[in-house]
Design a protein around this motif. Sequence first.
Motif, PDB file in Angstrom:
ATOM      1  N   VAL A 141      -2.362  84.242  -5.947  1.00  0.00           N
ATOM      2  CA  VAL A 141      -1.163  84.020  -6.740  1.00  0.00           C
ATOM      3  C   VAL A 141      -0.980  82.522  -6.978  1.00  0.00           C
ATOM      4  CG1 VAL A 141       0.298  83.980  -4.665  1.00  0.00           C
ATOM      5  CG2 VAL A 141       1.319  84.492  -6.894  1.00  0.00           C
ATOM      6  N   ARG A 142      -0.421  82.189  -8.134  1.00  0.00           N
ATOM      7  CA  ARG A 142      -0.111  80.807  -8.468  1.00  0.00           C
ATOM      8  C   ARG A 142       1.366  80.703  -8.841  1.00  0.00           C
ATOM      9  NH1 ARG A 142      -5.316  79.565 -12.460  1.00  0.00           N
ATOM     10  NH2 ARG A 142      -6.937  79.828 -10.844  1.00  0.00           N
ATOM     11  N   PHE A 143       2.051  79.732  -8.245  1.00  0.00           N
ATOM     12  CA  PHE A 143       3.459  79.504  -8.541  1.00  0.00           C
ATOM     13  C   PHE A 143       3.595  78.217  -9.344  1.00  0.00           C
ATOM     14  CE2 PHE A 143       3.263  81.819  -4.522  1.00  0.00           C
ATOM     15  CZ  PHE A 143       4.115  82.887  -4.764  1.00  0.00           C
ATOM     16  N   GLY A 144       4.311  78.289 -10.455  1.00  0.00           N
ATOM     17  CA  GLY A 144       4.518  77.109 -11.284  1.00  0.00           C
ATOM     18  C   GLY A 144       5.801  76.375 -10.925  1.00  0.00           C
ATOM     19  N   GLU A 145       6.028  75.252 -11.572  1.00  0.00           N
ATOM     20  CA  GLU A 145       7.243  74.485 -11.333  1.00  0.00           C
ATOM     21  C   GLU A 145       8.458  75.259 -11.828  1.00  0.00           C
ATOM     22  OE1 GLU A 145       6.973  70.620 -13.006  1.00  0.00           O
ATOM     23  OE2 GLU A 145       5.207  70.040 -11.820  1.00  0.00           O
ATOM     24  N   PRO A 146       9.588  75.169 -11.104  1.00  0.00           N
ATOM     25  CA  PRO A 146      10.795  75.904 -11.498  1.00  0.00           C
ATOM     26  C   PRO A 146      11.254  75.526 -12.902  1.00  0.00           C
ATOM     27  CG  PRO A 146      11.013  75.036  -9.266  1.00  0.00           C
ATOM     28  CD  PRO A 146       9.771  74.421  -9.847  1.00  0.00           C
ATOM     29  N   LEU A 147      11.709  76.516 -13.639  1.00  0.00           N
ATOM     30  CA  LEU A 147      12.230  76.314 -14.985  1.00  0.00           C
ATOM     31  C   LEU A 147      13.754  76.271 -14.924  1.00  0.00           C
ATOM     32  CD1 LEU A 147       9.974  78.912 -16.857  1.00  0.00           C
ATOM     33  CD2 LEU A 147       9.579  76.449 -16.609  1.00  0.00           C
ATOM     34  N   ASP A 148      14.329  75.238 -15.530  1.00  0.00           N
ATOM     35  CA  ASP A 148      15.787  75.036 -15.511  1.00  0.00           C
ATOM     36  C   ASP A 148      16.365  75.403 -16.875  1.00  0.00           C
ATOM     37  OD1 ASP A 148      18.390  74.213 -15.226  1.00  0.00           O
ATOM     38  OD2 ASP A 148      17.942  72.081 -15.067  1.00  0.00           O
ATOM     39  N   PHE A 149      17.267  76.374 -16.887  1.00  0.00           N
ATOM     40  CA  PHE A 149      17.888  76.809 -18.135  1.00  0.00           C
ATOM     41  C   PHE A 149      19.382  76.523 -18.154  1.00  0.00           C
ATOM     42  CE2 PHE A 149      14.179  79.697 -17.598  1.00  0.00           C
ATOM     43  CZ  PHE A 149      13.464  79.283 -18.714  1.00  0.00           C
TER      44      PHE A 149
ATOM     45  N   GLY B 102       0.481  76.401  -5.361  1.00  0.00           N
ATOM     46  CA  GLY B 102       1.832  76.091  -5.827  1.00  0.00           C
ATOM     47  C   GLY B 102       2.965  76.618  -4.974  1.00  0.00           C
ATOM     48  N   MET B 103       2.698  76.974  -3.715  1.00  0.00           N
ATOM     49  CA  MET B 103       3.773  77.497  -2.875  1.00  0.00           C
ATOM     50  C   MET B 103       4.912  76.498  -2.707  1.00  0.00           C
ATOM     51  SD  MET B 103       0.810  79.073  -2.206  1.00  0.00           S
ATOM     52  CE  MET B 103      -0.042  78.256  -0.849  1.00  0.00           C
ATOM     53  N   GLU B 104       4.606  75.204  -2.857  1.00  0.00           N
ATOM     54  CA  GLU B 104       5.644  74.174  -2.726  1.00  0.00           C
ATOM     55  C   GLU B 104       6.672  74.251  -3.848  1.00  0.00           C
ATOM     56  OE1 GLU B 104       2.359  72.489  -5.270  1.00  0.00           O
ATOM     57  OE2 GLU B 104       2.479  73.636  -3.395  1.00  0.00           O
ATOM     58  N   ASN B 105       6.366  74.974  -4.915  1.00  0.00           N
ATOM     59  CA  ASN B 105       7.305  75.103  -6.031  1.00  0.00           C
ATOM     60  C   ASN B 105       8.399  76.143  -5.775  1.00  0.00           C
ATOM     61  OD1 ASN B 105       6.110  73.198  -7.844  1.00  0.00           O
ATOM     62  ND2 ASN B 105       4.481  74.671  -8.267  1.00  0.00           N
ATOM     63  N   VAL B 106       8.227  76.938  -4.735  1.00  0.00           N
ATOM     64  CA  VAL B 106       9.243  77.935  -4.382  1.00  0.00           C
ATOM     65  C   VAL B 106      10.256  77.277  -3.452  1.00  0.00           C
ATOM     66  CG1 VAL B 106       9.664  80.186  -3.314  1.00  0.00           C
ATOM     67  CG2 VAL B 106       7.545  79.779  -4.595  1.00  0.00           C
ATOM     68  N   PRO B 107      11.553  77.315  -3.782  1.00  0.00           N
ATOM     69  CA  PRO B 107      12.568  76.650  -2.948  1.00  0.00           C
ATOM     70  C   PRO B 107      12.540  77.149  -1.504  1.00  0.00           C
ATOM     71  CG  PRO B 107      13.515  77.365  -5.038  1.00  0.00           C
ATOM     72  CD  PRO B 107      12.142  77.965  -4.971  1.00  0.00           C
ATOM     73  N   ASP B 108      12.747  76.235  -0.574  1.00  0.00           N
ATOM     74  CA  ASP B 108      12.781  76.603   0.843  1.00  0.00           C
ATOM     75  C   ASP B 108      14.050  77.367   1.197  1.00  0.00           C
ATOM     76  OD1 ASP B 108      10.322  75.416   1.414  1.00  0.00           O
ATOM     77  OD2 ASP B 108      11.233  73.453   1.776  1.00  0.00           O
ATOM     78  N   GLU B 109      15.084  77.186   0.405  1.00  0.00           N
ATOM     79  CA  GLU B 109      16.336  77.896   0.652  1.00  0.00           C
ATOM     80  C   GLU B 109      17.100  78.046  -0.659  1.00  0.00           C
ATOM     81  OE1 GLU B 109      18.942  73.965   1.980  1.00  0.00           O
ATOM     82  OE2 GLU B 109      18.321  75.431   3.492  1.00  0.00           O
ATOM     83  N   GLY B 110      18.078  78.923  -0.654  1.00  0.00           N
ATOM     84  CA  GLY B 110      18.881  79.138  -1.845  1.00  0.00           C
ATOM     85  C   GLY B 110      18.253  80.142  -2.787  1.00  0.00           C
ATOM     86  N   PRO B 111      19.051  80.627  -3.749  1.00  0.00           N
ATOM     87  CA  PRO B 111      18.582  81.682  -4.655  1.00  0.00           C
ATOM     88  C   PRO B 111      17.658  81.152  -5.745  1.00  0.00           C
ATOM     89  CG  PRO B 111      20.798  81.015  -5.260  1.00  0.00           C
ATOM     90  CD  PRO B 111      20.468  80.264  -4.005  1.00  0.00           C
ATOM     91  N   ALA B 112      16.747  81.994  -6.165  1.00  0.00           N
ATOM     92  CA  ALA B 112      15.851  81.693  -7.285  1.00  0.00           C
ATOM     93  C   ALA B 112      15.223  82.997  -7.744  1.00  0.00           C
ATOM     94  CB  ALA B 112      14.769  80.696  -6.889  1.00  0.00           C
ATOM     95  N   ILE B 113      14.812  83.016  -8.990  1.00  0.00           N
ATOM     96  CA  ILE B 113      14.081  84.163  -9.539  1.00  0.00           C
ATOM     97  C   ILE B 113      12.603  83.833  -9.586  1.00  0.00           C
ATOM     98  CG2 ILE B 113      13.690  85.564 -11.600  1.00  0.00           C
ATOM     99  CD1 ILE B 113      16.641  85.213 -12.278  1.00  0.00           C
TER     100      ILE B 113
END
Length: 239
Positions: free
Chosen positions: A174-182, A24-35
């Motif tokens: 490690v496994r990365f899930g799809e970003p959660l939008d709140f 799931g590394m593709e779920n981590v943004p290539d740029e910009g902020p994220a938690i």
Amino acid sequence: MFWWVVKAIVGPLLVIIWRPENRGMENVPDEGPAILASNHLSFADHFFGPWPLRRRIVFLGKRDYFTGKGIKGWFSRMFFSGVGVIPIDRTGGKASEEALATGLRVLREGRLLGIYPEGTRVPDNRLFKGKTGVARLALQGRVPVVPMAMMHTFELMPAGSMPRIFGLPGRPGVRFGEPLDFSEYYGREDDREVLRLITDRIMAAIGELSGQEYVDRYAADVRAELAGKAAVRKDDDEE
């Protein structure tokens, strides 16, 4: 620089010895902020979690890592500073507000902020109740939250022990899930019910990735309870 040196040296060792299974590394943004919100099973999480990403993760860590004395304390400060851990005071009150401000600064700089919502390494291989600081950061920073699940690092390196190589139940990683939008909750960071709702959704997403049993209690409380029982047993043995 130190982080990239550690990554260059430790990374190949992780591959050779443990053959990490990362997804799931593709779920981590290539740029910009994220938690990046992760479960916290072991000290080994500091290596296996960030390793497969091209971007560096800045973690908030307890101040104790930076206050040790002697050679061990010096090494601890060098290591955690080098890998991007920012020391925070977790005693609550004003200290919690300062930790929040530090996390927001990292996000405003456009970086990845790593958080362990459970607040501490867990006492056993289960997923515990998350603290709502991660929700406040997501709302105030107006950033997505990427669930992150460490796998098999608890068995690899239990607290107080050296890393294991053989007898693991599966390959660590490690496994990365799809970003959660709140975004629907922006502006409601002072609503306790909203903060709990968001935090529980984040923990549920981590649980779906990790497959851990969920415990609706704080890990620190369970650890303290177990420590108390151990002390009682020790006193009984000495009588």
